[in-house]
Design an enzyme around this catalytic site. Structure first.
Site, mmCIF file in Angstrom:
data_model
loop_
_atom_site.group_PDB
_atom_site.id
_atom_site.type_symbol
_atom_site.label_atom_id
_atom_site.label_comp_id
_atom_site.label_asym_id
_atom_site.label_seq_id
_atom_site.Cartn_x
_atom_site.Cartn_y
_atom_site.Cartn_z
ATOM 1 N N ARG A 114 0.810 -1.228 0.000
ATOM 2 C CA ARG A 114 0.000 0.000 0.000
ATOM 3 C C ARG A 114 0.838 1.270 0.000
ATOM 4 N NH1 ARG A 114 -3.454 -3.099 3.716
ATOM 5 N NH2 ARG A 114 -5.245 -3.829 2.520
ATOM 6 N N LYS A 136 2.527 11.403 -11.643
ATOM 7 C CA LYS A 136 1.770 10.422 -12.425
ATOM 8 C C LYS A 136 2.591 9.141 -12.549
ATOM 9 C CE LYS A 136 -1.353 13.183 -15.252
ATOM 10 N NZ LYS A 136 -1.788 13.518 -16.633
ATOM 11 N N GLU A 178 8.673 17.963 -25.546
ATOM 12 C CA GLU A 178 7.906 18.340 -24.356
ATOM 13 C C GLU A 178 8.310 19.717 -23.840
ATOM 14 O OE1 GLU A 178 5.351 17.051 -22.971
ATOM 15 O OE2 GLU A 178 5.252 14.955 -23.602
ATOM 16 N N LYS A 213 6.230 23.018 -15.546
ATOM 17 C CA LYS A 213 5.366 21.878 -15.237
ATOM 18 C C LYS A 213 5.013 21.866 -13.759
ATOM 19 C CE LYS A 213 4.417 17.050 -15.639
ATOM 20 N NZ LYS A 213 4.677 15.736 -16.270
ATOM 21 N N GLU A 223 -5.400 16.940 -11.588
ATOM 22 C CA GLU A 223 -5.863 17.166 -12.965
ATOM 23 C C GLU A 223 -7.369 17.369 -13.064
ATOM 24 O OE1 GLU A 223 -5.406 14.854 -17.130
ATOM 25 O OE2 GLU A 223 -3.530 15.124 -16.069
ATOM 26 N N ARG A 227 -4.189 21.501 -14.894
ATOM 27 C CA ARG A 227 -3.176 20.520 -15.271
ATOM 28 C C ARG A 227 -3.457 19.888 -16.633
ATOM 29 N NH1 ARG A 227 -0.296 15.920 -11.411
ATOM 30 N NH2 ARG A 227 0.923 14.959 -13.060
ATOM 31 N N ASN A 231 -1.580 18.335 -21.526
ATOM 32 C CA ASN A 231 -1.909 17.315 -22.519
ATOM 33 C C ASN A 231 -1.997 17.867 -23.939
ATOM 34 O OD1 ASN A 231 -2.223 15.008 -20.740
ATOM 35 N ND2 ASN A 231 -4.062 16.014 -19.965
ATOM 36 N N HIS A 234 -1.274 15.687 -26.999
ATOM 37 C CA HIS A 234 -1.245 14.297 -26.542
ATOM 38 C C HIS A 234 -2.491 13.499 -26.911
ATOM 39 C CE1 HIS A 234 2.200 15.719 -24.374
ATOM 40 N NE2 HIS A 234 2.382 14.575 -23.759
ATOM 41 N N HIS A 238 -0.809 10.592 -28.449
ATOM 42 C CA HIS A 238 -0.833 9.275 -27.804
ATOM 43 C C HIS A 238 -1.459 8.230 -28.717
ATOM 44 C CE1 HIS A 238 -0.281 10.229 -23.222
ATOM 45 N NE2 HIS A 238 0.860 10.016 -23.852
ATOM 46 N N HIS A 255 8.130 8.786 -27.783
ATOM 47 C CA HIS A 255 7.026 9.612 -27.283
ATOM 48 C C HIS A 255 7.078 11.025 -27.856
ATOM 49 C CE1 HIS A 255 4.076 11.250 -24.488
ATOM 50 N NE2 HIS A 255 4.928 12.213 -24.212
#
Length: 351
Positions: A114, A136, A178, A213, A223, A227, A231, A234, A238, A255
């Site tokens: 956990r 993330k 990026e 960032k 997000e 935030r 993206n 993306h 993506h 990427h």
């Protein structure tokens, strides 16, 4: 170089990163220290870490590099190794690698017993300015990017720009995409400076991108609003990355290479829907095509890529949500795009 501070952790660069890591390990009294590497970082970056660690590394865990190994199966193997080697809730996992490794390692640490502490030491430009910042973590679901994961912050992020000397030019440019995005969404002056900069992987530029960032993430860690601007490029990017990853007749894209295409395409959508000027759109296209090879798309490719967008994490209530630009340095979130514009965006890219 001053640290970059958020509510829950800090990013340290260069000599300050070394000193901070030493101090943290001395006062934290971890039961065991584990380091996660891949084949490349074990060879090129682990010696650097060994030279600065004040405490002994108890175990080195290794994964195979590559997006195709960012899977729950890899996590299972690592959870098993942690368990077999006596890791407990007072253990530490240091993630030494690029974005795939820091995403996956953060997820493994966040879920083992956990949650155990983890530290990110990014070794690629992409990971330094993007993947390792913001908490993330997660893995892919087949070819679909980052479908399983949690947001959980590391104890700290330590950035050593000298590690970039181990990368080839293609990997470095992937991170540059990026960095350019950071300028496009929030800082027009940074975009203007960076897009003409020949040496974009300096400590100063890296720090600036991390700061941008971090500013966004600090204001919206889960997000819910701001935030989402991170993206930009993306939603389509993506889908392109996933398509090329699973295709038997297309070479995989890094990427940043896929996101560079995505930013041109979504720049076009911004022009059509949100008033981004034709001059700014052309500047975006020319900038990315001057650094990244043009990607070939057949009509069937485009159809499949558009179909893949329905799996994007930003979607809600059956709608595909985009981040688009009003102007360079100003982004809007949750924009709905008419489907007929997707083909026009690809046509503009191919011109």
């Amino acid at each position: 170089m001053d640290p970059i501070t958020s509510d829950t952790y800090e990013v340290y660069l260069e000599e300050l990163a070394e000193a901070t890591l030493t101090q943290h390990l001395q006062r934290s009294n971890y039961s065991k220290i584990f380091v996660l590497v891949d084949d490349n970082t074990e060879k090129h970056c682990l010696p650097k870490l060994n030279s600065i660690l004040a405490k002994h590394i108890d175990h080195v865990l290794k994964i195979t590099p590559g997006e195709e190994h960012k899977t729950i199966q890899t996590c299972y193997a690592l959870w098993q190794q942690l368990s077999n080697r006596g890791a407990d809730r007072k253990s530490l996992l240091i993630n030494l690698g690029g974005g795939v490794l820091t995403d996956l390692g953060g997820f493994v640490a966040s879920t083992f017993k956990r949650g155990i502490d983890f530290i990110n030491i990014p070794t690629t430009l992409l990971a330094m300015v993007d993947a390792s910042i913001g908490g993330k973590t997660g893995v892919d679901l087949g070819s679909l990017k980052n479908q399983v994961g949690v947001i959980n912050q590391p104890q700290m992020v330590l950035v050593f720009p000298e590690l970039l000397k181990t990368l080839d030019t293609r990997q470095t440019k992937s991170g540059y995409a990026e960095m350019l995005k950071h300028g496009l969404i929030l800082d027009a002056a940074y975009w203007e400076c960076l897009r003409t900069e020949k040496n974009f992987s300096t400590a100063g530029s890296i720090q600036k991108s991390i700061a941008i960032k971090n500013q966004v993430v600090s204001e919206d860690p889960t997000e819910q609003g701001l935030r989402k601007i991170l993206n930009f490029g993306h939603t389509l990017g993506h889908a392109i990355e996933s398509y090329f990853l699973e295709s038997s007749h297309k070479p995989p894209l890094l990427h940043g290479e896929a996101i560079a295409v995505g930013m041109i395409l979504e720049g076009y959508l911004s022009h059509e829907l949100k008033g981004l000027s034709k001059l700014s759109l052309q500047e975006i296209k020319e900038t990315f095509l001057s650094h990244f090879n043009r990607v070939d798309f057949e009509e069937e490719d485009i159809k499949d890529i558009i179909d893949l967008m329905k799996y994007d994490k930003k979607n809600a209530h059956g709608n595909i949500n985009f981040v688009l630009l009003q102007e360079i340095g100003s982004a809007l979130t949750d924009v709905k795009v008419p489907e007929n514009l997707f083909q026009k965006a690809f046509a503009y890219y191919k011109e």
